[in-house]
Enzyme design. Structure first.
Site, PDB file in Angstrom:
ATOM      1  N   ASP A  56      -0.596  -0.246  -4.407  1.00 40.31           N
ATOM      2  CA  ASP A  56      -1.999   0.166  -4.266  1.00 40.31           C
ATOM      3  C   ASP A  56      -2.082   1.493  -3.539  1.00 40.31           C
ATOM      4  O   ASP A  56      -1.795   1.575  -2.354  1.00 40.31           O
ATOM      5  CB  ASP A  56      -2.786  -0.901  -3.499  1.00 40.31           C
ATOM      6  CG  ASP A  56      -4.273  -0.577  -3.440  1.00 40.31           C
ATOM      7  OD1 ASP A  56      -4.700   0.434  -4.051  1.00 40.31           O
ATOM      8  OD2 ASP A  56      -5.025  -1.334  -2.789  1.00 40.31           O
TER       9      ASP A  56
ATOM     10  N   ASP B  21      -9.811  -0.016  -8.805  1.00 37.05           N
ATOM     11  CA  ASP B  21     -10.342  -0.794  -7.687  1.00 37.05           C
ATOM     12  C   ASP B  21     -11.525  -0.042  -7.063  1.00 37.05           C
ATOM     13  O   ASP B  21     -12.678  -0.393  -7.287  1.00 37.05           O
ATOM     14  CB  ASP B  21      -9.225  -1.061  -6.682  1.00 37.05           C
ATOM     15  CG  ASP B  21      -9.626  -2.067  -5.619  1.00 37.05           C
ATOM     16  OD1 ASP B  21     -10.749  -2.578  -5.678  1.00 37.05           O
ATOM     17  OD2 ASP B  21      -8.825  -2.350  -4.710  1.00 37.05           O
TER      18      ASP B  21
ATOM     19  N   LYS C  80     -13.844  -7.127  -6.163  1.00 38.63           N
ATOM     20  CA  LYS C  80     -14.041  -7.644  -4.822  1.00 38.63           C
ATOM     21  C   LYS C  80     -15.445  -8.247  -4.788  1.00 38.63           C
ATOM     22  O   LYS C  80     -16.430  -7.531  -4.571  1.00 38.63           O
ATOM     23  CB  LYS C  80     -13.922  -6.498  -3.805  1.00 38.63           C
ATOM     24  CG  LYS C  80     -12.513  -5.892  -3.718  1.00 38.63           C
ATOM     25  CD  LYS C  80     -12.524  -4.662  -2.862  1.00 38.63           C
ATOM     26  CE  LYS C  80     -11.169  -4.349  -2.240  1.00 38.63           C
ATOM     27  NZ  LYS C  80     -10.024  -4.400  -3.121  1.00 38.63           N
TER      28      LYS C  80
ATOM     29  N   LYS D  49       0.839  -1.210   0.000  1.00 38.63           N
ATOM     30  CA  LYS D  49       0.000   0.000   0.000  1.00 38.63           C
ATOM     31  C   LYS D  49       0.871   1.257   0.000  1.00 38.63           C
ATOM     32  O   LYS D  49       1.848   1.327   0.753  1.00 38.63           O
ATOM     33  CB  LYS D  49      -0.864   0.024   1.271  1.00 38.63           C
ATOM     34  CG  LYS D  49      -1.837  -1.131   1.382  1.00 38.63           C
ATOM     35  CD  LYS D  49      -3.126  -0.807   0.698  1.00 38.63           C
ATOM     36  CE  LYS D  49      -4.174  -1.877   0.958  1.00 38.63           C
ATOM     37  NZ  LYS D  49      -5.369  -1.660   0.119  1.00 38.63           N
TER      38      LYS D  49
ATOM     39  N   GLU E 173      -2.352   0.316  -8.599  1.00 36.98           N
ATOM     40  CA  GLU E 173      -3.799   0.234  -8.380  1.00 36.98           C
ATOM     41  C   GLU E 173      -4.340   1.582  -7.922  1.00 36.98           C
ATOM     42  O   GLU E 173      -3.805   2.180  -6.987  1.00 36.98           O
ATOM     43  CB  GLU E 173      -3.989  -0.806  -7.275  1.00 36.98           C
ATOM     44  CG  GLU E 173      -5.300  -1.511  -7.249  1.00 36.98           C
ATOM     45  CD  GLU E 173      -5.225  -2.691  -6.275  1.00 36.98           C
ATOM     46  OE1 GLU E 173      -4.383  -3.602  -6.458  1.00 36.98           O
ATOM     47  OE2 GLU E 173      -6.012  -2.714  -5.316  1.00 36.98           O
TER      48      GLU E 173
HETATM   49 MG    MG Z   1      -6.970  -1.639  -3.877  1.00 37.17          MG
END
Ligand code: MG
Length: 307
Positions: free
Chosen positions: A167, A222, A246, A138, A197
């Site tokens: 991300d 995302d 997701k 991240k 991302e």
């Molecule tokens: Mg993500």
């Protein structure tokens, strides 16, 4: 046919709190739906909302579930409104589980989630030892300068052949996104940046499309595609990059299946830290619909061990 219906709440603690640019997350709260048909067959489904990501909140899901009668028809089970996509998933997968035989074997590799910040540098060897060849880190939490210094160190120590995913959770400025993409494009061939991302927030869709054409490193959406309606909208507006899906917050599994089977998209299925009921349903969908040449984003058991 009537189905008896029950709903139970759960709370699971992360082994270490997870830091993203939205803050720190330490407890996963959700609901388990149980349906029983007239032959006493049991089907379970999980509602694992992620409201800061675009689904309903836990409270909204709980309010909905609590007010349903204890006997449901299939029409009721399959008419959860669109503003409750995590509930749609929970009810849809519980209903599907009633007619399911045993789960198919899982063959897709998984991507392991590293801790945020410099902790990634001490955590990666354990994940490599567990067999992960794709890792996710991240960004967008600290300053770009500090994160890029850690990124350079990380790229230098990862085992050749590893694919690193970054991300940003929509947290970069345009200038920072360009800096990151420059850096990713220059990465050595030994360790590649598989994709970046969601560098910018969903509101900047046009800029995301433009950015995806300026650099070699692929971009993935995302937050922009949290629900099936958003996924359809971004596809129709011409997104040709990667879609992170997701399933647990994407609505009814059958609608998602139909969309993915109708459109040839580069889909990477990913977790929202479900527990085992939701995870089983998500992994089955991933096995059917996720791009088989990419690892799926379910390497999170070291964050949230679920009995
Ligand atoms: Mg993500």
């Amino acid at each position: 046919m009537q189905y008896s219906y029950q709903c139970q709440t759960y709370e699971h603690s992360f082994s270490h709190p997870l830091t993203t640019r939205y803050g720190t997350w330490s407890v996963r709260q959700g609901l388990i739906i149980t349906l029983v048909d007239e032959h006493n067959t049991v089907g379970q489904g999980e509602i694992a909302p992620l409201d800061w990501f675009g689904s309903e909140s836990w409270q909204q899901a709980w309010d909905y579930c609590q007010h349903l009668p204890s006997q449901l028809t299939s029409t009721e089970i399959l008419s959860v409104p669109d503003h409750l996509p995590a509930c749609q998933f929970g009810f849809g997968s519980a209903w599907a589980a009633l007619g399911a035989s045993s789960s198919p074997a899982l063959t897709l590799p998984m991507c392991g989630l590293l801790p945020t910040g410099a902790s990634a540098l001490s955590a990666y060897p354990a994940l490599e030892q567990q067999g992960y060849r794709a890792l996710k880190w991240k960004i967008g939490v600290d300053t770009p300068a500090r994160e890029q210094a850690i990124f350079r160190d990380l790229m230098a120590v990862l085992t050749p052949g590893t694919r690193l995913r970054l991300d940003a959770n929509g947290g970069l400025s345009y200038a920072a996104a360009c800096q990151w993409l420059d850096l990713c494009d220059q990465a050595s061939a030994d360790v590649t940046v598989e994709y970046l991302e969601q560098p910018l927030p969903p509101s900047e869709f046009t800029t995301l499309v433009a950015l995806s054409q300026l650099y070699q490193t692929p971009l993935a959406l995302d937050e922009s595609v949290a629900t099936l309606a958003q996924l359809q909208a971004c596809y129709q507006q011409g997104w040709s990059g990667i879609f992170i899906i997701k399933p647990a917050i994407c609505g009814y599994p059958n609608d998602l299946r139909q969309f993915c089977q109708t459109h040839a998209i580069d889909a990477v299925f990913s977790s929202v830290f479900e527990s085992k009921v939701g995870r089983r349903a998500c992994l089955q969908l991933a096995e059917e619909l996720s791009n088989p040449h990419r690892a799926i984003g379910f390497g999170v058991n070291h964050w949230l061990p679920v009995p």
